[in-house]
Write a protein that holds these residues in place. Structure first.
Motif, PDB file in Angstrom:
ATOM      1  N   VAL A 178      -1.243   4.931  70.870  1.00  0.00           N
ATOM      2  CA  VAL A 178      -1.766   5.699  72.003  1.00  0.00           C
ATOM      3  C   VAL A 178      -3.289   5.626  71.977  1.00  0.00           C
ATOM      4  O   VAL A 178      -3.909   6.028  70.986  1.00  0.00           O
ATOM      5  CB  VAL A 178      -1.311   7.172  71.935  1.00  0.00           C
ATOM      6  N   PHE A 179      -3.862   5.112  73.030  1.00  0.00           N
ATOM      7  CA  PHE A 179      -5.323   5.091  73.122  1.00  0.00           C
ATOM      8  C   PHE A 179      -5.817   6.366  73.797  1.00  0.00           C
ATOM      9  O   PHE A 179      -5.545   6.602  74.969  1.00  0.00           O
ATOM     10  CB  PHE A 179      -5.810   3.864  73.897  1.00  0.00           C
ATOM     11  N   ALA A 180      -6.514   7.153  73.029  1.00  0.00           N
ATOM     12  CA  ALA A 180      -7.096   8.385  73.566  1.00  0.00           C
ATOM     13  C   ALA A 180      -8.585   8.308  73.269  1.00  0.00           C
ATOM     14  O   ALA A 180      -9.169   9.182  72.635  1.00  0.00           O
ATOM     15  CB  ALA A 180      -6.464   9.602  72.904  1.00  0.00           C
ATOM     16  N   THR A 181      -9.150   7.221  73.719  1.00  0.00           N
ATOM     17  CA  THR A 181     -10.513   6.888  73.303  1.00  0.00           C
ATOM     18  C   THR A 181     -11.583   7.539  74.170  1.00  0.00           C
ATOM     19  O   THR A 181     -12.768   7.386  73.886  1.00  0.00           O
ATOM     20  CB  THR A 181     -10.685   5.361  73.330  1.00  0.00           C
ATOM     21  N   GLY A 182     -11.149   8.233  75.212  1.00  0.00           N
ATOM     22  CA  GLY A 182     -12.094   9.070  75.944  1.00  0.00           C
ATOM     23  C   GLY A 182     -13.148   8.324  76.738  1.00  0.00           C
ATOM     24  O   GLY A 182     -12.945   7.185  77.154  1.00  0.00           O
ATOM     25  N   TRP A 183     -14.255   8.982  76.902  1.00  0.00           N
ATOM     26  CA  TRP A 183     -15.263   8.522  77.851  1.00  0.00           C
ATOM     27  C   TRP A 183     -16.646   8.620  77.279  1.00  0.00           C
ATOM     28  O   TRP A 183     -16.877   9.221  76.237  1.00  0.00           O
ATOM     29  CB  TRP A 183     -15.187   9.376  79.112  1.00  0.00           C
ATOM     30  N   LYS A 184     -17.572   8.011  78.021  1.00  0.00           N
ATOM     31  CA  LYS A 184     -18.979   8.240  77.725  1.00  0.00           C
ATOM     32  C   LYS A 184     -19.667   8.560  79.035  1.00  0.00           C
ATOM     33  O   LYS A 184     -19.230   8.108  80.103  1.00  0.00           O
ATOM     34  CB  LYS A 184     -19.587   7.015  77.050  1.00  0.00           C
ATOM     35  N   PRO A 185     -20.738   9.339  78.965  1.00  0.00           N
ATOM     36  CA  PRO A 185     -21.446   9.626  80.209  1.00  0.00           C
ATOM     37  C   PRO A 185     -22.088   8.334  80.711  1.00  0.00           C
ATOM     38  O   PRO A 185     -22.586   7.546  79.911  1.00  0.00           O
ATOM     39  CB  PRO A 185     -22.513  10.642  79.809  1.00  0.00           C
ATOM     40  N   TYR A 186     -22.049   8.156  82.004  1.00  0.00           N
ATOM     41  CA  TYR A 186     -22.664   6.969  82.571  1.00  0.00           C
ATOM     42  C   TYR A 186     -24.153   6.939  82.190  1.00  0.00           C
ATOM     43  O   TYR A 186     -24.815   7.979  82.194  1.00  0.00           O
ATOM     44  CB  TYR A 186     -22.494   6.976  84.093  1.00  0.00           C
ATOM     45  N   ASP A 187     -24.643   5.766  81.864  1.00  0.00           N
ATOM     46  CA  ASP A 187     -26.042   5.625  81.432  1.00  0.00           C
ATOM     47  C   ASP A 187     -26.992   5.883  82.599  1.00  0.00           C
ATOM     48  O   ASP A 187     -27.184   5.033  83.467  1.00  0.00           O
ATOM     49  CB  ASP A 187     -26.243   4.210  80.870  1.00  0.00           C
ATOM     50  N   ALA A 188     -27.579   7.064  82.599  1.00  0.00           N
ATOM     51  CA  ALA A 188     -28.402   7.485  83.743  1.00  0.00           C
ATOM     52  C   ALA A 188     -29.701   6.686  83.851  1.00  0.00           C
ATOM     53  O   ALA A 188     -30.358   6.726  84.892  1.00  0.00           O
ATOM     54  CB  ALA A 188     -28.700   8.974  83.648  1.00  0.00           C
ATOM     55  N   ASN A 189     -30.063   5.970  82.816  1.00  0.00           N
ATOM     56  CA  ASN A 189     -31.260   5.124  82.912  1.00  0.00           C
ATOM     57  C   ASN A 189     -31.124   4.097  84.017  1.00  0.00           C
ATOM     58  O   ASN A 189     -32.110   3.616  84.562  1.00  0.00           O
ATOM     59  CB  ASN A 189     -31.490   4.368  81.592  1.00  0.00           C
ATOM     60  N   LYS A 190     -29.880   3.759  84.317  1.00  0.00           N
ATOM     61  CA  LYS A 190     -29.666   2.734  85.343  1.00  0.00           C
ATOM     62  C   LYS A 190     -29.914   3.272  86.744  1.00  0.00           C
ATOM     63  O   LYS A 190     -30.046   2.514  87.674  1.00  0.00           O
ATOM     64  CB  LYS A 190     -28.228   2.204  85.247  1.00  0.00           C
ATOM     65  N   ILE A 191     -29.925   4.607  86.882  1.00  0.00           N
ATOM     66  CA  ILE A 191     -30.132   5.172  88.226  1.00  0.00           C
ATOM     67  C   ILE A 191     -31.631   5.369  88.394  1.00  0.00           C
ATOM     68  O   ILE A 191     -32.166   6.473  88.242  1.00  0.00           O
ATOM     69  CB  ILE A 191     -29.362   6.509  88.384  1.00  0.00           C
ATOM     70  N   GLN A 192     -32.314   4.284  88.681  1.00  0.00           N
ATOM     71  CA  GLN A 192     -33.778   4.292  88.694  1.00  0.00           C
ATOM     72  C   GLN A 192     -34.412   5.374  89.569  1.00  0.00           C
ATOM     73  O   GLN A 192     -35.349   6.034  89.139  1.00  0.00           O
ATOM     74  CB  GLN A 192     -34.285   2.897  89.077  1.00  0.00           C
ATOM     75  N   PRO A 193     -33.929   5.596  90.801  1.00  0.00           N
ATOM     76  CA  PRO A 193     -34.628   6.574  91.647  1.00  0.00           C
ATOM     77  C   PRO A 193     -34.674   7.986  91.053  1.00  0.00           C
ATOM     78  O   PRO A 193     -35.474   8.812  91.490  1.00  0.00           O
ATOM     79  CB  PRO A 193     -33.822   6.567  92.950  1.00  0.00           C
ATOM     80  N   TYR A 194     -33.810   8.274  90.075  1.00  0.00           N
ATOM     81  CA  TYR A 194     -33.783   9.645  89.543  1.00  0.00           C
ATOM     82  C   TYR A 194     -34.674   9.839  88.319  1.00  0.00           C
ATOM     83  O   TYR A 194     -34.847  10.950  87.844  1.00  0.00           O
ATOM     84  CB  TYR A 194     -32.342  10.074  89.243  1.00  0.00           C
ATOM     85  N   GLY A 195     -35.218   8.755  87.794  1.00  0.00           N
ATOM     86  CA  GLY A 195     -36.247   8.879  86.760  1.00  0.00           C
ATOM     87  C   GLY A 195     -35.796   9.465  85.435  1.00  0.00           C
ATOM     88  O   GLY A 195     -36.614   9.991  84.674  1.00  0.00           O
ATOM     89  N   TYR A 196     -34.510   9.364  85.154  1.00  0.00           N
ATOM     90  CA  TYR A 196     -34.014   9.896  83.864  1.00  0.00           C
ATOM     91  C   TYR A 196     -34.768   9.272  82.693  1.00  0.00           C
ATOM     92  O   TYR A 196     -35.042   9.924  81.698  1.00  0.00           O
ATOM     93  CB  TYR A 196     -32.520   9.603  83.772  1.00  0.00           C
ATOM     94  N   ASP A 197     -35.145   8.010  82.874  1.00  0.00           N
ATOM     95  CA  ASP A 197     -35.853   7.319  81.794  1.00  0.00           C
ATOM     96  C   ASP A 197     -37.335   7.672  81.754  1.00  0.00           C
ATOM     97  O   ASP A 197     -37.998   7.443  80.760  1.00  0.00           O
ATOM     98  CB  ASP A 197     -35.680   5.802  81.954  1.00  0.00           C
ATOM     99  N   ARG A 198     -37.849   8.240  82.845  1.00  0.00           N
ATOM    100  CA  ARG A 198     -39.296   8.471  82.924  1.00  0.00           C
ATOM    101  C   ARG A 198     -39.700   9.932  82.835  1.00  0.00           C
ATOM    102  O   ARG A 198     -40.773  10.252  82.361  1.00  0.00           O
ATOM    103  CB  ARG A 198     -39.839   7.935  84.258  1.00  0.00           C
ATOM    104  N   PHE A 199     -38.838  10.807  83.317  1.00  0.00           N
ATOM    105  CA  PHE A 199     -39.242  12.216  83.399  1.00  0.00           C
ATOM    106  C   PHE A 199     -38.479  13.054  82.374  1.00  0.00           C
ATOM    107  O   PHE A 199     -37.240  13.082  82.377  1.00  0.00           O
ATOM    108  CB  PHE A 199     -38.974  12.767  84.806  1.00  0.00           C
ATOM    109  N   ALA A 200     -39.231  13.738  81.540  1.00  0.00           N
ATOM    110  CA  ALA A 200     -38.598  14.537  80.483  1.00  0.00           C
ATOM    111  C   ALA A 200     -37.683  15.614  81.061  1.00  0.00           C
ATOM    112  O   ALA A 200     -36.675  15.976  80.458  1.00  0.00           O
ATOM    113  CB  ALA A 200     -39.676  15.179  79.627  1.00  0.00           C
TER     114      ALA A 200
END
Lengths: 738, 211, 425
Positions: free
Chosen positions: C191-213
């Motif tokens: 049984v694979f119950a390997t779950g999830w990871k949050p989507y890498d928000a760095n890829k959503i450039q307009p939201y600045g997750y990588d730039r704004f603390a």
């Protein structure tokens, strides 16, 4: 009987405490057979030492254990000696980790440890080895109530696992609502087109399966017994009834479509061209893959779907909830039209479009691709003008009141669960003048607590717990499909499998007398001393799981396989005649009496803390892991549930000189967190009445406090104990010291 | 011609503007895929200057607001920055749809009156098609004087420095006033344009004829 | 490590989050032999990192305590942590699963007394807190960690600090010579119950997750509320430690978007609705939450929760997919976009932005050594051709905890069916 004491000196216990003197306390005061010390008791060598004593012959054979080491939550596997009565004395998290070092603290810390050892020794003496009652049965047959897609899935999957199933279906055919559908939502990637319902194939599979029996035109007239030995009377509307025995029950009784006659604003009932989604399915089925025709025979050219018709609404007579499937259903139905003729105009008027997951979003996109028009709009009325319809709505994007013409309007009405009798409904509904149609019971349980499973909210028989969706409060009976929660067919089929899993588990465990979740595997069960019983029925009334019946004289009848071992009955009993072999009035009572209460002038008060073993006790434990300091005057006893707390313990404690009592249970009320449902609430109720006792004793009411404590209250829990210390500083020591 | 085409379209699509757009507007078949999230509207640098942002235009199309959409100035305001395309969660080629709508509105004669971008576009086209090359001087002057003589002089004076610099850089020559440069095979070029126009007319005609 | 007995009547569950624990427990409590594999050093998965569950606003650790006790008491269930599946061969009813075990450097002698950690000083980013805080290189991963055993960070191996930790242990629990090893286990069903990871928000450039603390994601926000978390349970924003009272929640950050995740992640609407109540819990009417959304998907009885949040005066809703996030001179995020209900343009300043990032499968199932049906979104589809391999919880689709547990219970049945057939029942 020989009690072996084992004192661990590791993890700083030996450094912080005078273990020689503790050994003496154990043997002389605790009066156990012996007390051995080990500097690493949980090691293989330590455990081997204990096992050797348990395996010894004759007089050397140890039959009960007192482990004086860490918290019962630590090293649980190492110190798991099966059914051997074992007391865990918590010297690490309970004493040295919450007490500061330094000579000025040594005396009180040592006293604390000594008391816990006295308590452990007293507890284990009152404990007996738990074993199954002998009343258990094993029956590999599951009763499935409801022959819709949920019920049929349950039966087929049970059979696949090697178990037998009987489907009890009230109508004259299998298939349920899914059987009335033209097609269903796609279940597989790329989730673009409606697919065959598969109901016919499923019915054929059910009929061909020799492990499955089908009772059509039938209802459950009576259900008695317990998991492993349910005794059911099946009544037939066309023939003779049947008696049958089952091991477990899956209730897949589905839903009733909301009555659209309650929606005159949408001209339902006034115009034959305003239909519900289910009615449209019949029209689509009649049309096959050809043109869908209205009642007047005219081909539909322009259809408008009204989402959330009579649901997600606080209006009188409407449903407050969202039925989950209806957005996807309208998407699917719009495709019926578009797939047969792309020229037909199809518009879906929605507020929030709810097509979740991977499948939902693809299906939505696919409909847009097929030119289904989606408009965010709130429909106010549907006017019938001749054979055509005018839909008045507010376009929420363009922010204007507007209307559309249509030759057919489909109302996305909601689902209402077929959960039977709401056993928690107030009895005096008739008093406010409402005439209610009596609801027919589904299971007709011969249980003291009522004929059906408890409902959570809006009539759905769902679990109250996020982590445990199959907690129905009736062991061995599991609900699945839309009776449990609004859902679509795909989800209902998965749900059926989950319910069957639990049913099989109930069958296997009841056969060997093991408790179901949350005290999984527990072999103890309550019994009562008949001579003392006053037939007051408190236990049968308060049991949160409907486990206890009454015999004709009003004496309780425990049904071990229905019982969850919480001890609420034990806490409820005013004459203290109910007990478990390893958990009783005596096991706790003896502990609190074993504490050495210093005299009134010692400035050393004693505070009894009764803590729920699932939340409050772990919170105190984790506070200790953080080395949060606690008072040296507390003496903590974990309880299975605060509901198992009998007022006699409080009276005994106060009568024997304790200065205060703190009880810590889980959250009560609507969003209760108590894993035994009402235990915490019951404790609060009982303690509200303790005021009388306190005033007869001339004691201040603040001396007893009941708190709701969550497992995360790591900082708060020790503070609550400090508060009691302050109360005692203020009101003074108890005069009841001897 | 345009009024006739417009009539024909109204007749043909009978209140189903989404379908009309889908079948006639360049990339118009994407409009149905919009889910009204509004990210295009918020991403448009010129958004505050529009009557209706793209997402609203798409909703208006579904709501059959044909006249309002086609006579709107909105589509003419697009500067092709492609922010909307880059961000659209449904992959709509919004920039192209906006240009497509503008073109369609002009074709069927519903374009807004006195819309500067539209005017400039026409001027550019006329200028370009005359010789096959853009005559900067004539185009510039035409643009300056589009709102009358007095306004033209004023604008020309204010742009004097720019004009001088362009001449210095040999980007513009006063000699252009006298005919100006062009493609070598001008006749071939015009024949090509004519053929293209015929093809386009046939395509539109075919669509309007189809019942 | 001690030998693990496994046969073709054994069920292997891969992933020890709430779905895996559930699948394993339901099967084990039915009398089946189960091995639960978890790659992290502790069980519980992502739910242990949540502060509260919707809609009851109860604590995940409460159910975790029950499940851990069930595991401790169950002799049919073997838990192996720091274990990852490296190969699967065979077929339904007869699989051989290779499992790679990475060293913990601490054995089961560990009493969790904490003496080793006292001897350590070097700090590392704390993955339990999504790197918002620090932990030592010798550590107990969290307060509820099960197994209750310390872990030594592999980066400390070979340093004097590791030797000091070993010297501090009185119980012979530290073994710095532990090596990675691979074991082979038989199984009838996996049984694979390997779950999830949050989507890498760095890829959503307009939201600045990588730039704004002050742009964080929804799982990080959970850690800020946790009394064990990096801020001790205070809602402090990362840039300057100022109390974050005016918080924006951006829905579908990555989900329902062809540029990122095509699917709707289903849980994020409810998660943000819940998180607005954290703000209310902290600040009452001084707090302010704004949800920017496309559709609020509070399905079935969650609608009641949505209605209650709508009634909360400190929460407002804006129907809009935010176009972009900028930062003003004080480090405040400024949100730009259009409220599509009636066309209102906004430029709203907040203290903190929480991106409701969606879920994607944590494992690339297409890369498994054995072929199974995987959909476009990367989730496992149920298919007869998958044989005795099943998905439980979020390995099968984006869903919330309650549904994942329900799904995992169903997955347990599928596995039980296989081993019962093997047993000839």
């Amino acid at each position: 009987m020989k009690i072996g004491g084992y004192l661990c000196t590791g993890c700083g216990i030996g450094d912080r405490l005078d273990t020689k003197s503790l050994e003496t306390v154990a043997v002389r005061e605790g009066r156990i057979g012996f007390c051995k010390t080990h500097d690493f008791l949980c090691s293989q060598a330590g455990v081997d030492m204990i096992n050797a004593d348990l395996a010894a012959e004759g007089d050397d054979k140890v039959t009960k254990l007192v482990i004086m080491a860490c918290s019962r939550r630590a090293k649980t596997e190492a110190f798991n000696f099966g059914a051997v009565p074992t007391a865990r004395v918590n010297l690490r998290e309970g004493v040295i980790w919450i007490r500061p070092e330094g000579s000025e603290h040594e005396e009180t810390t040592q006293e604390m440890a000594a008391d816990y050892i006295r308590m452990g020794c007293a507890e284990v003496k009152a404990m007996h080895q738990a074993d199954a009652s002998g009343e258990q049965g094993k029956n590999n047959h599951i009763m499935i109530v409801g022959g819709g897609v949920t019920g049929m899935t349950a039966a087929l999957e049970a059979s696949k696992a090697g178990y037998y199933a009987s489907i009890i279906e009230k109508s004259d055919r299998l298939g349920g609502v899914m059987g009335q559908l033209h097609k269903r939502h796609p279940l597989r990637s790329p989730y673009q087109h409606p697919q065959d319902t598969g109901v016919a194939a499923m019915i054929a599979a059910v009929e061909a399966d020799d492990k499955i029996t089908v009772y059509l035109n039938s209802k459950v007239a009576s259900t008695s017994g317990a998991p492993g030995r349910f005794n059911v009377t099946i009544a037939s509307s066309v023939g003779a009834g049947t008696q049958a025995e089952f091991g477990a029950i899956v209730q897949a009784t589905g839903f009733t479509p909301y009555d659209a006659n309650n929606l005159p604003e949408f001209s339902y009932g006034k115009s034959a061209n305003v239909v519900t989604q289910l009615e449209l399915e019949a029209m689509a089925q009649a049309a096959g893959d050809g043109a869908i025709k209205r009642a007047d025979g005219k081909e539909v050219k322009n259809v408008v779907f009204v989402q959330c018709a009579g649901q997600r609404s606080e209006k009188e007579g409407h449903l407050s909830w969202c039925s989950g499937h209806c957005c996807s259903t309208s998407v699917k139905q719009a495709m019926y039209f578009k797939d047969s003729n792309p020229e037909i105009e199809t518009t879906i008027l929605f507020d929030d479009l709810r097509t979740p997951g991977a499948g939902g979003e693809n299906f939505y996109r696919s409909a847009q691709d097929k030119m289904v028009t989606f408009r965010k709009g709130k429909v106010s009325t549907v006017e019938a003008a001749g054979s055509d319809l005018k839909v008045n709505f507010k376009d929420l994007i363009l922010n204007e009141d507007t209307h559309m013409e249509a030759d057919l309007v489909v109302l996305a009405t909601g689902m209402m669960p077929n959960a039977g009798v709401n056993i928690d409904a107030p009895k005096d509904d008739a008093a406010n003048g409402e005439v209610k149609v009596p609801v027919e019971s589904i299971l007709n349980l011969q249980y003291r607590q009522g004929p059906d499973v408890p409902q959570l909210v809006n009539g759905f028989a769902d679990s109250h717990f996020i982590c445990f969706p199959y907690e129905t409060r009736r062991t061995g009976i599991y609900t699945a499909g839309p009776v449990r929660r609004p859902m679509d067919g795909g989800q209902a089929q998965t749900d059926a499998m989950g319910a069957v899993m639990k049913a099989i588990q109930a069958i296997e465990n009841s056969a060997i007398g093991r408790a179901a979740h949350p005290r999984s595997g527990d072999l103890s069960f309550p019994s009562f001393r008949k001579e003392g019983c006053t037939q007051c029925k408190r236990c049968t009334v308060e049991c949160p799981f409907g486990a206890i019946n009454e015999d004709e004289k009003g004496y309780p009848q425990y049904n071990e396989a229905r019982c969850r071992r919480c001890g609420t009955c034990m806490g409820a009993c005013p004459v203290q005649v109910i007990s478990f072999k390893n958990y009783s009035i005596e096991t706790v009572g003896a502990q609190l009496k074993a504490v050495e209460v210093p005299d009134e002038y010692s400035e050393k008060p004693r505070i009894l803390v009764l803590a729920c073993e699932n939340d409050a006790y772990p919170a105190l434990d984790m506070a200790a892991m953080k080395r949060n300091e606690s008072s040296a005057f507390i003496r903590v006893i974990p309880v299975r549930c605060l509901g198992s707390t009998n007022t006699i313990w409080i009276k005994d404690a106060l009568g024997s000189g304790y200065d205060g009592v703190v009880m810590m249970g889980c959250k009560k009320g609507v969003d209760y967190q108590c894993h035994f449902v009402k235990g915490s609430e019951m404790a609060h109720v009982r303690m509200a009445k303790i005021g009388d006792t306190l005033s007869t004793m001339n004691l201040e009411s603040e001396r007893v406090a009941v708190h709701e404590v969550a497992i995360t209250d790591i900082d708060r829990a020790p503070k609550l104990l400090d508060e009691m210390v302050e109360v005692i500083n203020r009101v003074g020591m108890s005069p009841f010291k001897f | 011609m345009s009024t006739a085409v417009n009539q024909a379209m109204v007749e043909k699509y009978k209140g189903n503007f989404l379908k009309e757009v889908t079948e006639n507007v360049e990339e118009g078949n994407w409009v149905k895929m919009c889910m009204q999230c509004g990210v295009c509207s918020g991403s448009c640098p010129l958004g505050p200057h529009w009557d209706h942002p793209p997402q609203e235009i798409f909703m208006m199309i579904r709501a059959n607001k044909r006249e309002e959409v086609l006579s709107s100035t909105s589509m003419w305001m697009c500067t092709s920055c492609y922010n909307c395309i880059a961000r659209c969660p449904r992959g709509l080629p919004i920039t192209h749809i906006m240009h497509g709508l503008a073109h369609y509105s002009k074709r069927i004669g519903l374009k807004p009156k006195n819309q500067p971008t539209e005017k400039f576009g026409q001027m550019f086209w006329d200028n370009l098609t005359k010789k096959g090359r853009v005559n900067e001087l004539k185009l510039g002057l035409g643009l300056y004087f589009k709102d009358g003589f007095a306004e033209g002089v004023k604008v020309a004076m204010s742009k004097q420095k720019l004009g001088m610099n362009m001449m210095k850089a040999k980007r513009m020559s006063p000699m252009e006033m006298l005919g100006g440069h062009g493609v070598s095979d001008l006749a071939g070029f015009h024949a090509m344009l004519k053929k293209a126009e015929e093809l386009e007319a046939a395509r539109v005609g075919e669509n309007t004829d189809k019942k | 490590m001690t030998a693990v007995v496994a046969t073709n009547q054994t069920i292997i569950v891969v992933g020890g989050g709430i779905s895996g624990m559930t699948a394993a427990l339901e099967a084990a409590e039915t009398g089946k032999q189960v091995i639960l594999l978890e790659k992290r050093p502790y069980l519980g998965g992502r739910v242990t990192q949540l502060y509260k569950y919707f809609p009851k606003m109860c604590h995940p650790t409460c159910g975790q305590e029950i499940n851990q006790r069930r595991i401790k008491m169950n002799k049919n269930l073997t838990v192996i942590t720091q274990a990852e599946v490296s190969n699967i061969s065979g077929g339904k009813g007869d699989y051989t699963v290779s499992v790679t075990l990475t060293p913990r450097y601490v054995n089961s002698n560990c009493t969790a007394c904490g003496d080793c950690a006292k001897a350590a000083t070097t700090e590392f980013d704390d993955e339990f807190n999504y790197n918002l805080g620090k932990r030592k290189g010798v550590y107990l991963p969290n307060a509820m960690a099960f197994p209750q055993q310390y872990v030594i960070d592999a980066r400390l191996i070979g340093t004097p600090e590791a030797d000091a930790a070993k010297a501090a242990c009185k119980y012979g629990a530290i073994d710095l010579d532990e090596k990675e090893e691979t074991i082979e286990l038989k199984a009838g069903a996996v049984v694979f119950a390997t779950g999830w990871k949050p989507y890498d928000a760095n890829k959503i450039q307009p939201y600045g997750y990588d730039r704004f603390a002050n742009v964080i994601n929804n799982v990080e926000f959970e850690r800020l509320m946790d009394p064990h978390g990096p801020t001790g349970g205070k809602l402090l924003r990362p840039s300057d430690g100022k109390e974050a009272k005016n918080i924006a929640f951006i829905q579908c950050a990555g989900s329902r978007d062809r540029n990122y995740l095509k699917h709707c992640s289903r849980f994020c609407c409810m998660a943000s609705l819940k998180q607005t109540q954290y703000v209310t819990e902290k600040y009452g009417t001084d707090g302010k939450s704004t949800i920017y959304y496309i559709d609020i998907r509070s399905i079935d009885r969650f609608e009641d929760f949505y209605r209650n949040v709508q009634a909360d005066p400190s929460v407002s809703f804006i129907k809009s997919k935010v176009a972009k996030v900028e930062q003003d001179k004080d480090g405040n995020p400024v949100l730009h976009g259009v409220n599509t209900e009636g066309y209102h343009r906004y430029a709203n300043t907040h203290d903190l932005v929480v991106l409701a990032t969606g879920m994607e499968p944590s494992v690339d199932f297409k890369g498994l050594p054995i072929k199974i049906a995987v959909n476009e979104e990367g989730f496992i589809e149920h298919d007869e051709a998958n044989g005795g391999i099943f998905a439980a919880g979020v390995a099968a689709d984006a869903m919330d905890v309650n549904r994942a547990v329900q799904h995992a219970t169903a997955a347990a049945l599928r596995a039980v069916q296989v081993v019962n057939q093997v047993a000839g029942a």
